[in-house]
Design an enzyme around this catalytic site. Structure first.
Site, PDB file in Angstrom:
ATOM      1  N   ASP A 150       0.954  -1.173  -0.044  1.00  0.00           N
ATOM      2  CA  ASP A 150      -0.172   0.217  -0.019  1.00  0.00           C
ATOM      3  C   ASP A 150       1.043   1.259   0.025  1.00  0.00           C
ATOM      4  OD1 ASP A 150      -1.784  -2.182   0.598  1.00  0.00           O
ATOM      5  OD2 ASP A 150      -3.203  -0.833   1.855  1.00  0.00           O
ATOM      6  N   LYS A 216      -7.064   3.392  -3.768  1.00  0.00           N
ATOM      7  CA  LYS A 216      -7.274   3.502  -2.103  1.00  0.00           C
ATOM      8  C   LYS A 216      -7.402   4.748  -1.842  1.00  0.00           C
ATOM      9  CE  LYS A 216      -5.307   1.897   2.130  1.00  0.00           C
ATOM     10  NZ  LYS A 216      -4.337   1.287   2.803  1.00  0.00           N
ATOM     11  N   LYS A 252     -10.199   0.126  -2.884  1.00  0.00           N
ATOM     12  CA  LYS A 252     -10.052  -0.137  -1.616  1.00  0.00           C
ATOM     13  C   LYS A 252     -10.285   1.177  -0.928  1.00  0.00           C
ATOM     14  CE  LYS A 252      -7.039  -1.179   2.509  1.00  0.00           C
ATOM     15  NZ  LYS A 252      -5.421  -1.735   2.791  1.00  0.00           N
TER      16      LYS A 252
END
Lengths: 320, 520
Positions: A150, A216, A252
């Protein structure tokens, strides 16, 4: 990448961000918030609710991102991820999400299960470190066994109009991930401020991502995180990009999703915007920790008809 | 899932959009897709079905109702009754009385007596108290009334719950505030009430139209004889119960049910100083002929064929949402529905694709299901009318796109429909359909958009979608429509006057302007 961004700017009018927004289209804030509000009026009952809850559980990236995290804490998080609440047939979560220093510990703890290890790298959450350092962090996390990385984009660069530089950095992290790890690109939407910028940043990232990589919303470390409206802007960008290129990018939302009710609303948005193929944990995730126990609590309630006390469910992580 | 592919190929900077699609098709303007066969498409299937989520509150509808005259339930002198059915499943809801001329006479007698003896003498502040009381009772009973409204008229419960009932109460609250401030409506002149007014309302927003009519009339010191539409009179009967509970003096509001003949008696009666009508242009013209030379004040809120105009710079998903909301809200039974989409030619193809994807997830179903987006068509007659005009569209060569959703077996339902390749000459582009049917036309320039938008006998509303503020202002000034919405649609407020141009009627409802028609 032979033209320096500054040179480009001198020959074309307007900022790089404005040009990108012109290209991918603007977003009307009032309209997108109205659309998002409609999802909250859906009423999900019985069998649909159980399916939604279980699917949401299977999409959780169970997260702990604290300075005081230890291998022991991470190990207990991993067991929770693998066995959230076997009594009601809750599936394992998609992944655990930890700092790079704890990847090895997490990897050992989830060995043999379907649970992936995700790690926030690239000087999370600010991203304010030299690129070289951030890439080294990514390579180390992957070497330690991270299945997913991430990353954060450099919001400073983005807001300064250095869009090509932002995109080059994402591409560099994609390469650093190698074939071993999927990438999630955190846009940190609350620092981009406008829906126009969120849509533009989504395209900026998607154009250098591989099928199955994620965009995300947030780090969870700022005051405002995932909302239905910025989720909507991003999944509409994913939809448009998919229809244009055939490349399915995953999504996400992270931070601020604490209740099962919220999670179901996000899933409703996915169902009605991206369709069935994104109702799957390879295409959609929730970055959360407190959410998991509320999903379980609701799932038990569907089975027994009664809400259980909070202490019935194991604690594995504090909120983020 | 496949997560692996060579990253380097895609590592292209944003400034080179052309490089990223090696596919053969030419990208459309704005780098957006052109439709091709074999192109990636989304799957809106049955992976996650929503189970029925019915609203279960008992609406409290009685098996039969008489006429509400002089504060009491009075049996109709006609001796005739008719059944009110639910369009959702064709089941009988209640039996209603048919008012004949003698019944309408009695209603006007009660209204006149109440006007002279009570209502004209009462101070504005006291009148306001009744209006506030009615508004609060509407809020108290909102859930029950919403269920009744959906059962009776077919609209989705989420609309009656989230739109009709809150707006209905808002109109009473707003006008309650005016009741003691009427001297500020016409500065320099103290206005006076008209006395008795006659009102006839349509079936698309039964309670809301009732509120639009009754609230300003009472606030201005008038008494009322109102006829609700025959297919949707049940909630008016529930409203009468609220008036009794609010202790409204007898005769201030009188409700007579029945068909066209009853309506003709209400508007043709010599007593009312003013007649207010909302309904079809056809009936509106009949009433205007009937009342010509009578000296009565008249307001008409009639049909529409609104244009929703989308420019190429519009925020496209929000415009799609607005167009969908504009035509499928209340099954398209909306006089100001955006039934003509005028979309700039350069984005037309893409825009229609997005509309089709959007209607694929619209849920048509039982009005009481909380997840229903499009409910039942109000009546069998209306369903037949929609079916007939849609058939004419196909016969005249327009291309019909319909959603593929399942429809309930009983009741009156129609699939959300979009016509493309429509021209100004098609019937579907000219006539008010009053159903979930959108006609798509294209334009090239702003001038052409204005010309096409105004090329209609109607002029009730219009929508403009663009990212450019100055264009909004230019369009708003050029469009011959009572309401122009910019980057939104179907937004209402009691303080905002509503009404039409041309064959969409005259007079305004709501706001200060709406009061003027109820004052002398």
């Amino acid at each position: 990448m032979t033209i320096a961004p500054s040179a480009l700017r001198s020959r074309t009018r307007g900022s790089a961000l404005r040009r990108l927004i012109d290209e991918v289209g603007p977003v009307d804030a009032v309209g997108v918030e109205e659309r998002a509000a409609k999802y909250t009026t859906r009423s999900i009952k019985k069998g649909s609710k159980v399916w939604g809850l279980k699917t949401a559980i299977s999409m959780v990236d169970l997260t702990t991102l604290e300075g005081k995290d230890t291998p022991g804490k991470v190990a207990s998080l991993c067991v929770k991820a693998m066995h959230p609440h076997d009594e009601v047939g809750a599936p394992p979560t998609a992944a655990v999400c930890v700092y790079p220093a704890l990847v090895a510990a997490a990897k050992a703890a989830v060995a043999g299960s379907s649970v992936k290890v995700a790690s926030v790298a690239t000087a999370f959450p600010s991203g304010q470190a030299p690129l070289k350092t951030r890439l080294a962090e990514v390579r180390q996390a992957v070497a330690d066994g991270a299945d997913e990385i991430d990353m954060v984009i450099q919001r400073g660069l983005f807001l300064a109009g250095e869009l090509n530089a932002v995109q080059d950095e994402i591409a560099a992290v994609v390469e650093a991930c190698t074939e071993a790890a999927r990438l999630k690109v955190i846009l940190e939407v609350s620092e981009l401020e406008t829906y126009d910028a969120i849509r533009a940043a989504s395209f900026l990232a998607m154009r250098v991502l591989r099928p199955g990589d994620f965009i995300k919303t947030s780090t969870g470390k700022t005051s405002s995180n995932a909302t239905l409206a910025n989720n909507q802007v991003m999944i509409e960008a994913i939809r448009d990009f998919y229809l244009e290129t055939g490349v399915p990018i995953s999504m996400k939302p992270a931070g601020g999703i604490r209740t099962a009710k919220q999670a179901l609303q996000f899933l409703i948005a996915v169902k009605e915007t991206l369709g069935d193929e994104w109702l799957d944990n390879t295409r959609y995730r929730f970055g959360a920790s407190a959410l998991l126990n509320d999903l379980l609590r609701q799932l038990v309630k569907e089975k027994t008809g009664a809400y259980q006390a909070p202490y019935i469910f194991s604690e594995a992580a504090e909120s983020y | 899932m496949s997560t692996k592919s060579a990253p380097s190929r895609r590592a292209k900077p944003a400034a080179k959009p052309a490089a990223k699609s090696a596919a053969p098709a030419t990208p459309a303007a704005n780098g957006r897709p052109k439709p091709r066969s074999g192109q990636p498409e989304l799957v809106f299937g049955d992976r996650w079905e929503y189970e029925p989520a019915p609203e279960t509150v008992d609406p409290g509808i009685k098996p039969e109702y008489d006429l509400f005259i002089g504060g009491k339930w009075v049996a109709a002198k006609s001796g005739k009754r008719f059944d009110s059915i639910s369009p959702a499943d064709e089941r009988k809801l209640s039996s209603l009385a048919v008012a004949n001329e003698a019944d309408v006479n009695a209603a006007y007698a009660a209204a006149s007596a109440a006007s002279e003896k009570i209502w004209l003498k009462m101070s504005g502040r006291e009148r306001g108290k009744y209006l506030y009381r009615i508004a609060r009772l509407l809020q108290d009973r909102a859930r029950q009334l919403a269920v009744a409204e959906s059962l009776d008229g077919g609209k989705p419960i989420k609309e009656s719950r989230d739109f009709d009932l809150p707006m209905c109460a808002a109109h009473f609250f707003y006008h309650a505030g005016w009741a003691d401030k009427l001297e500020y409506v016409t500065p320099g002149r103290t206005p006076s009430p008209l006395g008795v007014v006659g009102q006839v309302i349509p079936w698309n927003f039964p309670l809301l139209m009732l509120a639009w009519k009754i609230a300003p009339a009472l606030a201005c010191g008038n008494t009322v004889v109102l006829k609700p539409a025959e297919s949707t009179s049940v909630t008016a009967m529930l409203f009468a119960e609220i008036l009794q509970e609010a202790d409204l003096p007898p005769g201030v509001v009188n409700l007579v049910t029945g068909f066209g003949a009853t309506g003709a008696a209400v508007v043709g009666h010599p007593t009312p100083k003013k007649v207010a009508f909302t309904g079809s242009t056809e009936v509106g013209k009949i009433i205007m002929r009937q009342l010509a030379g009578s000296g009565k004040k008249l307001t008409m809120e009639l049909g529409g064929k609104a244009a929703n105009i989308v420019f190429d710079d519009a925020p496209i998903d929000q415009a799609v949402e607005g167009v969908i909301n504009g035509i499928f809200f209340n099954q398209g039974h909306v006089c100001c529905a955006g039934s003509r989409l005028l979309v700039q030619e350069s984005i037309a193809e893409e825009f229609v694709e997005r509309l089709q994807r959007r209607i694929a997830v619209l849920r048509v179903g039982h009005p009481l299901d909380k997840n229903t987006d499009v409910g039942a068509i109000n009546s069998k007659e209306q369903l037949e009318k929609i079916t007939e005009i849609v058939a004419s569209g196909v016969a005249e060569g327009a291309q019909l796109h319909q959603s593929r959703c399942r429809l309930p077996e009983k009741g009156f339902y129609f699939r959300p429909s979009i016509f493309t390749q429509v021209t100004q000459s098609h019937r579907v582009a000219r006539e008010e359909i009053f159903g979930p049917v959108l006609s798509v036309l294209t334009f090239r320039t702003l001038e052409e958009a204005v010309e096409k938008a105004n090329n209609t006998a109607y002029g009730l509303s219009a929508g403009v979608w663009t990212d450019k503020g100055s264009r909004i202002l230019k369009m708003a000034a050029s469009l011959k429509a009572g309401v122009v919405w910019a980057n939104t649609f179907n937004k209402f407020d009691p303080a905002s006057p509503f009404g039409g141009y041309k064959e969409s009627g005259f007079g305004r409802e709501g706001g200060r302007q709406g009061l003027l028609d109820y004052l002398a």
